[in-house]
Design a protein around this motif. Sequence first.
Motif, mmCIF file in Angstrom:
data_model
loop_
_atom_site.group_PDB
_atom_site.id
_atom_site.type_symbol
_atom_site.label_atom_id
_atom_site.label_comp_id
_atom_site.label_asym_id
_atom_site.label_seq_id
_atom_site.Cartn_x
_atom_site.Cartn_y
_atom_site.Cartn_z
ATOM 1 N N ASP A 26 0.817 -1.216 0.000
ATOM 2 C CA ASP A 26 0.000 0.000 0.000
ATOM 3 C C ASP A 26 0.850 1.266 0.000
ATOM 4 O OD1 ASP A 26 0.779 -0.685 2.653
ATOM 5 O OD2 ASP A 26 -0.805 0.560 3.500
ATOM 6 N N VAL A 27 1.969 1.236 0.692
ATOM 7 C CA VAL A 27 2.852 2.407 0.740
ATOM 8 C C VAL A 27 3.482 2.633 -0.632
ATOM 9 C CG1 VAL A 27 4.948 3.370 1.773
ATOM 10 C CG2 VAL A 27 3.280 2.190 3.212
ATOM 11 N N LEU A 28 3.971 1.570 -1.254
ATOM 12 C CA LEU A 28 4.576 1.709 -2.580
ATOM 13 C C LEU A 28 3.542 2.134 -3.622
ATOM 14 C CD1 LEU A 28 7.072 -1.292 -2.675
ATOM 15 C CD2 LEU A 28 7.623 1.143 -2.571
ATOM 16 N N ALA A 29 2.328 1.611 -3.528
ATOM 17 C CA ALA A 29 1.275 1.999 -4.481
ATOM 18 C C ALA A 29 0.940 3.483 -4.327
ATOM 19 C CB ALA A 29 0.033 1.138 -4.274
ATOM 20 N N HIS A 30 0.862 3.941 -3.092
ATOM 21 C CA HIS A 30 0.583 5.363 -2.853
ATOM 22 C C HIS A 30 1.755 6.222 -3.340
ATOM 23 C CE1 HIS A 30 -1.446 8.754 -1.074
ATOM 24 N NE2 HIS A 30 -0.358 9.069 -0.392
ATOM 25 N N ALA A 31 2.963 5.760 -3.089
ATOM 26 C CA ALA A 31 4.154 6.485 -3.545
ATOM 27 C C ALA A 31 4.176 6.559 -5.069
ATOM 28 C CB ALA A 31 5.417 5.801 -3.024
ATOM 29 N N TYR A 32 3.842 5.463 -5.724
ATOM 30 C CA TYR A 32 3.805 5.457 -7.192
ATOM 31 C C TYR A 32 2.773 6.471 -7.694
ATOM 32 C CZ TYR A 32 3.302 4.044 -12.020
ATOM 33 O OH TYR A 32 3.255 4.059 -13.394
ATOM 34 N N ALA A 33 1.595 6.463 -7.075
ATOM 35 C CA ALA A 33 0.533 7.394 -7.490
ATOM 36 C C ALA A 33 0.982 8.847 -7.310
ATOM 37 C CB ALA A 33 -0.743 7.121 -6.699
ATOM 38 N N ARG A 34 1.671 9.133 -6.222
ATOM 39 C CA ARG A 34 2.168 10.502 -6.003
ATOM 40 C C ARG A 34 3.190 10.881 -7.069
ATOM 41 N NH1 ARG A 34 1.968 12.100 -0.078
ATOM 42 N NH2 ARG A 34 3.276 13.846 -0.651
ATOM 43 N N CYS A 35 4.100 9.965 -7.357
ATOM 44 C CA CYS A 35 5.111 10.234 -8.389
ATOM 45 C C CYS A 35 4.449 10.393 -9.754
ATOM 46 C CB CYS A 35 6.143 9.110 -8.433
ATOM 47 S SG CYS A 35 7.203 9.045 -6.983
ATOM 48 N N ARG A 36 3.469 9.567 -10.018
ATOM 49 C CA ARG A 36 2.749 9.620 -11.300
ATOM 50 C C ARG A 36 2.059 10.968 -11.463
ATOM 51 N NH1 ARG A 36 1.604 9.601 -16.004
ATOM 52 N NH2 ARG A 36 0.341 8.091 -17.116
ATOM 53 N N ASN A 67 2.981 13.750 -10.272
ATOM 54 C CA ASN A 67 3.991 14.793 -10.487
ATOM 55 C C ASN A 67 4.558 14.768 -11.896
ATOM 56 O OD1 ASN A 67 3.802 15.754 -7.899
ATOM 57 N ND2 ASN A 67 5.510 14.549 -7.130
ATOM 58 N N LYS A 68 4.251 13.713 -12.613
ATOM 59 C CA LYS A 68 4.778 13.491 -13.962
ATOM 60 C C LYS A 68 6.295 13.398 -13.885
ATOM 61 C CE LYS A 68 0.732 15.415 -16.025
ATOM 62 N NZ LYS A 68 0.023 16.603 -15.857
ATOM 63 N N GLY A 69 7.015 14.244 -14.517
ATOM 64 C CA GLY A 69 8.470 14.211 -14.432
ATOM 65 C C GLY A 69 9.107 13.422 -15.556
ATOM 66 N N ALA A 70 10.327 13.763 -15.821
ATOM 67 C CA ALA A 70 11.093 13.151 -16.906
ATOM 68 C C ALA A 70 11.734 11.848 -16.438
ATOM 69 C CB ALA A 70 12.166 14.125 -17.374
#
Length: 149
Positions: free
Chosen positions: A26-36, A38-41
């Motif tokens: 759940d922590v990694l999924a939430h972290a992925y969603a936050r990074c997603r 933010n978009k980013g290169a």
Amino acid sequence: MALHAKAKAEAGYRFYALYDKIHREDVLAHAYARCRSNKGAPGVDRQDFTEVETYGVSKWLGELALALSRETYRPDPIRRVFIPKANGKLRPLGISTLRDRVCMTAAMLVLEPIFEADPPPEQYAYRPAACAAAAAASAAVTAGDTIAG
């Protein structure tokens, strides 16, 4: 997570085992969603979100969780790019890989609630949901209370 509540309720409590929380699904999924969001290169590996989603986010996160739990995860090098500034100079920028960004965000998601319990509410620097406008508004209220009182 109840980390903030525990840290707030028991100021002297020390958290010794936090690493296992970073690789929770759940922590990694939430972290992925936050990074997603933010978009980013892409980083040095040139992997972007589309590539991860084609591969399968669950599978990708599962592999990352496994590397973290086995303690075999190692961060990748940072991709260096230069962004032009208004004065004609270049500003260096380091871009992490998506994998590293997700790991850093997961660590932040675990650590931030603990450290957010410590500072007094009137401290605004480097805190989530705190900004200069909120600090100024709080200062104005405090100054008004002082003058009126």
